[in-house]
Motif scaffolding. Structure first.
Motif, PDB file in Angstrom:
ATOM      1  N   UNK A 212       0.796  -1.226   0.000  1.00 57.84           N
ATOM      2  CA  UNK A 212       0.000   0.000   0.000  1.00 57.84           C
ATOM      3  C   UNK A 212       0.831   1.280   0.000  1.00 57.84           C
ATOM      4  N   UNK A 213       2.056   1.197   0.524  1.00 57.95           N
ATOM      5  CA  UNK A 213       2.910   2.381   0.615  1.00 57.95           C
ATOM      6  C   UNK A 213       3.946   2.445  -0.502  1.00 57.95           C
ATOM      7  N   UNK A 214       3.944   1.473  -1.413  1.00 54.21           N
ATOM      8  CA  UNK A 214       4.918   1.484  -2.494  1.00 54.21           C
ATOM      9  C   UNK A 214       6.343   1.265  -2.029  1.00 54.21           C
ATOM     10  N   UNK A 215       6.520   0.514  -0.942  1.00 53.79           N
ATOM     11  CA  UNK A 215       7.863   0.258  -0.403  1.00 53.79           C
ATOM     12  C   UNK A 215       8.474  -0.940  -1.137  1.00 53.79           C
ATOM     13  N   UNK A 216       8.891  -0.699  -2.361  1.00 52.76           N
ATOM     14  CA  UNK A 216       9.316  -1.774  -3.261  1.00 52.76           C
ATOM     15  C   UNK A 216      10.731  -2.283  -2.999  1.00 52.76           C
ATOM     16  N   UNK A 217      11.455  -1.633  -2.102  1.00 47.47           N
ATOM     17  CA  UNK A 217      12.832  -2.049  -1.824  1.00 47.47           C
ATOM     18  C   UNK A 217      13.001  -2.599  -0.412  1.00 47.47           C
ATOM     19  N   UNK A 218      11.907  -2.826   0.286  1.00 50.24           N
ATOM     20  CA  UNK A 218      11.963  -3.276   1.675  1.00 50.24           C
ATOM     21  C   UNK A 218      11.568  -4.737   1.767  1.00 50.24           C
ATOM     22  N   UNK A 219      12.346  -5.525   2.498  1.00 51.31           N
ATOM     23  CA  UNK A 219      12.013  -6.933   2.664  1.00 51.31           C
ATOM     24  C   UNK A 219      13.003  -7.645   3.559  1.00 51.31           C
ATOM     25  N   UNK A 220      12.689  -8.901   3.857  1.00 51.78           N
ATOM     26  CA  UNK A 220      13.567  -9.746   4.668  1.00 51.78           C
ATOM     27  C   UNK A 220      14.612 -10.358   3.741  1.00 51.78           C
ATOM     28  N   UNK A 221      15.562  -9.578   3.334  1.00 55.97           N
ATOM     29  CA  UNK A 221      16.540  -9.975   2.334  1.00 55.97           C
ATOM     30  C   UNK A 221      16.344  -9.160   1.072  1.00 55.97           C
ATOM     31  N   UNK A 222      17.356  -9.168   0.238  1.00 49.86           N
ATOM     32  CA  UNK A 222      17.349  -8.352  -0.971  1.00 49.86           C
ATOM     33  C   UNK A 222      16.403  -8.964  -1.997  1.00 49.86           C
ATOM     34  N   UNK A 223      15.551  -8.137  -2.595  1.00 49.93           N
ATOM     35  CA  UNK A 223      14.620  -8.612  -3.610  1.00 49.93           C
ATOM     36  C   UNK A 223      15.349  -8.903  -4.914  1.00 49.93           C
ATOM     37  N   UNK A 224      14.738  -9.714  -5.746  1.00 50.73           N
ATOM     38  CA  UNK A 224      15.334 -10.082  -7.032  1.00 50.73           C
ATOM     39  C   UNK A 224      15.626  -8.824  -7.845  1.00 50.73           C
ATOM     40  N   UNK A 225      16.822  -8.786  -8.422  1.00 50.06           N
ATOM     41  CA  UNK A 225      17.219  -7.677  -9.261  1.00 50.06           C
ATOM     42  C   UNK A 225      17.771  -6.478  -8.518  1.00 50.06           C
ATOM     43  N   UNK A 226      17.853  -6.546  -7.171  1.00 49.67           N
ATOM     44  CA  UNK A 226      18.319  -5.390  -6.401  1.00 49.67           C
ATOM     45  C   UNK A 226      19.638  -5.652  -5.671  1.00 49.67           C
ATOM     46  N   UNK A 227      20.292  -6.761  -5.960  1.00 49.41           N
ATOM     47  CA  UNK A 227      21.464  -7.151  -5.175  1.00 49.41           C
ATOM     48  C   UNK A 227      22.603  -6.145  -5.276  1.00 49.41           C
ATOM     49  N   UNK A 228      22.740  -5.471  -6.401  1.00 46.44           N
ATOM     50  CA  UNK A 228      23.833  -4.518  -6.549  1.00 46.44           C
ATOM     51  C   UNK A 228      23.700  -3.289  -5.680  1.00 46.44           C
ATOM     52  N   UNK A 229      22.538  -3.107  -5.072  1.00 40.80           N
ATOM     53  CA  UNK A 229      22.307  -1.924  -4.240  1.00 40.80           C
ATOM     54  C   UNK A 229      22.651  -2.149  -2.771  1.00 40.80           C
ATOM     55  N   UNK A 230      22.986  -3.380  -2.402  1.00 36.79           N
ATOM     56  CA  UNK A 230      23.395  -3.683  -1.026  1.00 36.79           C
ATOM     57  C   UNK A 230      24.882  -3.993  -1.008  1.00 36.79           C
ATOM     58  N   UNK A 231      25.633  -3.212  -0.277  1.00 40.27           N
ATOM     59  CA  UNK A 231      27.057  -3.468  -0.135  1.00 40.27           C
ATOM     60  C   UNK A 231      27.363  -4.192   1.154  1.00 40.27           C
ATOM     61  N   UNK A 232      28.631  -4.356   1.490  1.00 40.67           N
ATOM     62  CA  UNK A 232      29.005  -4.961   2.772  1.00 40.67           C
ATOM     63  C   UNK A 232      28.664  -4.039   3.934  1.00 40.67           C
ATOM     64  N   UNK A 233      28.617  -4.628   5.108  1.00 42.69           N
ATOM     65  CA  UNK A 233      28.400  -3.860   6.332  1.00 42.69           C
ATOM     66  C   UNK A 233      29.623  -4.030   7.214  1.00 42.69           C
ATOM     67  N   UNK A 234      29.969  -2.973   7.961  1.00 48.22           N
ATOM     68  CA  UNK A 234      31.253  -2.920   8.645  1.00 48.22           C
ATOM     69  C   UNK A 234      31.092  -2.831  10.149  1.00 48.22           C
ATOM     70  N   UNK A 235      32.071  -3.423  10.852  1.00 47.90           N
ATOM     71  CA  UNK A 235      32.151  -3.281  12.296  1.00 47.90           C
ATOM     72  C   UNK A 235      32.641  -1.876  12.639  1.00 47.90           C
ATOM     73  N   UNK A 236      32.428  -1.433  13.884  1.00 43.99           N
ATOM     74  CA  UNK A 236      32.878  -0.090  14.250  1.00 43.99           C
ATOM     75  C   UNK A 236      34.375   0.077  14.035  1.00 43.99           C
ATOM     76  N   UNK A 237      34.756   1.267  13.651  1.00 49.24           N
ATOM     77  CA  UNK A 237      36.171   1.580  13.464  1.00 49.24           C
ATOM     78  C   UNK A 237      36.867   1.659  14.813  1.00 49.24           C
ATOM     79  N   UNK A 238      38.051   1.073  14.911  1.00 50.04           N
ATOM     80  CA  UNK A 238      38.838   1.192  16.143  1.00 50.04           C
ATOM     81  C   UNK A 238      39.933   2.239  15.998  1.00 50.04           C
ATOM     82  N   UNK A 239      39.830   3.031  14.950  1.00 50.81           N
ATOM     83  CA  UNK A 239      40.837   4.053  14.708  1.00 50.81           C
ATOM     84  C   UNK A 239      42.013   3.573  13.903  1.00 50.81           C
ATOM     85  N   UNK A 240      42.034   2.287  13.570  1.00 54.50           N
ATOM     86  CA  UNK A 240      43.140   1.741  12.796  1.00 54.50           C
ATOM     87  C   UNK A 240      42.977   2.002  11.315  1.00 54.50           C
TER      88      UNK A 240
END
Length: 393
Positions: A212-240
């Protein structure tokens, strides 16, 4: 300084120093909307973050699934006072630990049944106690039995029926209704919504909220055809000099999980989250006039119902946080929304007509938001040009 330049000049200095490597944001004050993005997917990947980039929104999942539950309150499928054992028989006839930090087999009978309201208010008697040692006896036992008890990891939990059976095998830490305990209730809520509606949670969420809200990019995992829009996720920087990856692009969120986690499992974008926020800010109505949730339920859900929390400045409604006092960063009493420890925030101030969303690709180092989030909210809530004290690291 206009709104767009004000927010960009606040967030971009943090991203330039790599803390976080990339972020996207949206601030709306009435009809004045500033959208931006800066940075990359991370070291070694020159892909630029864009406003349509996907992010793991972790606990910002909670309010989105809560709205699906609100729609079930609206149509009479659920009732706040109804015992959940009708849909979750695993939670019938509960035993409660005599001492929440004591042995698991030293229990007494629950004084009453767990209700739908208890689950939405996170007062069902099980969850993370911010005032006690982590994870505590009950969550430790659930971890031993194979349920994920740390940062979000969607591929680790079993299917909902097995997950629910496991939760039903341990005692409650507190009596139903007695104490606010974080997170586990939101996971239980996902199973409750699915069983009450008679369909898997992703289908219920899509039918009642996302579509109903047109939230076409929201889901439990990446939807088909959208994988290039999710990159890696990083742990907090320790200053290194290097960052450590928490989850690669083709990792935990790259495919649908066995357990759609209503506590922290969604990916989304700033545009999708703004569509969600606009509906709430408009009193439960989408842009095309579709009523998603009634004004009555919305008012009940977004008022302070639990607490006080956070040193007396916050409360909890039906599945999301509610501010009860003006925050040091400028968010006013009556604002509602939530934050995600992987690096996300979404809050709405209905009185001011303000919506703020910031999504980053780096985890927080503690339960408290990282510095860019505090600076973001100070900028979003301020009326004038940026203050150099809050517009950069």
């Amino acid at each position: 300084m206009d709104l767009h330049a004000h927010i960009a000049s606040t967030v971009e200095p943090f991203v330039e120093r790599g803390d976080p490597p990339g972020a996207a944001w949206l601030v709306a004050r009435g009809e004045d909307v500033a959208v931006g993005a800066h940075g990359t997917h991370g070291p070694g990947d020159g892909t630029r973050i864009r406003p349509d980039s996907l992010f793991r929104i972790s606990s910002v999942t909670k309010p989105i699934v809560a709205v699906a539950a609100w729609t079930l309150l609206d149509d009479g499928t659920l009732d706040l006072d109804a015992p959940v054992e009708r849909w979750l028989p695993e939670l019938a006839d509960r035993r409660v630990m005599r001492d929440p930090s004591g042995p698991l087999d030293d229990t007494v009978p629950a004084r009453r049944a767990i209700t739908v309201g208890d689950v939405l208010e996170l007062r069902l008697g099980i969850g993370l106690d911010f005032s006690g040692p982590f994870p505590g006896p009950v969550l430790s036992e659930l971890g031993r039995l194979g349920l994920q008890a740390g940062p979000p990891a969607p591929q680790t939990n079993p299917a909902p029926d097995v997950w629910m059976q496991t939760v039903g095998s341990v005692p409650l830490s507190y009596q139903p209704g007695e104490r606010w305990l974080y997170h586990t209730g939101s996971e239980v809520l996902g199973v409750l919504v699915a069983r009450a509606a008679g369909s898997p949670l992703p289908e219920v969420l899509a039918e009642r909220v996302l579509d109903p809200l047109g939230m076409t990019s929201t889901g439990f995992g990446v939807r088909a055809g959208q994988s290039g829009r999710l990159g890696p996720h990083w742990l907090p920087s320790d200053g290194g000099p290097t960052l450590t990856a928490y989850d690669p692009a083709e990792g935990q969120w790259s495919q649908p999980p066995a357990f759609p986690n209503a506590g922290d499992g969604l990916v989304s974008t700033v545009d999708d989250l703004y569509a969600f926020a606009r509906m709430l800010r408009a009193g439960g109505v989408s842009d095309d006039g579709t009523r998603v949730v009634s004004e009555k339920v919305l008012a009940e859900a977004t008022r302070p119902r639990v607490g006080p929390l956070d040193n007396g400045t916050s409360s909890w409604g039906l599945g999301l946080g509610v501010k009860t006092a003006t925050q040091p960063d400028g968010r006013q009493a009556g604002s509602y929304g939530w934050d995600g420890g992987l690096g996300s925030t979404l809050w709405i101030d209905p009185a001011a007509g303000l919506v703020g969303i910031l999504l980053a690709n780096q985890m927080w180092s503690s339960p408290q938001p990282s510095a860019v989030f505090d600076a973001f909210w100070r900028a979003a809530c301020s009326e004038g040009a940026g203050d150099p004290a809050v517009t950069g690291p």
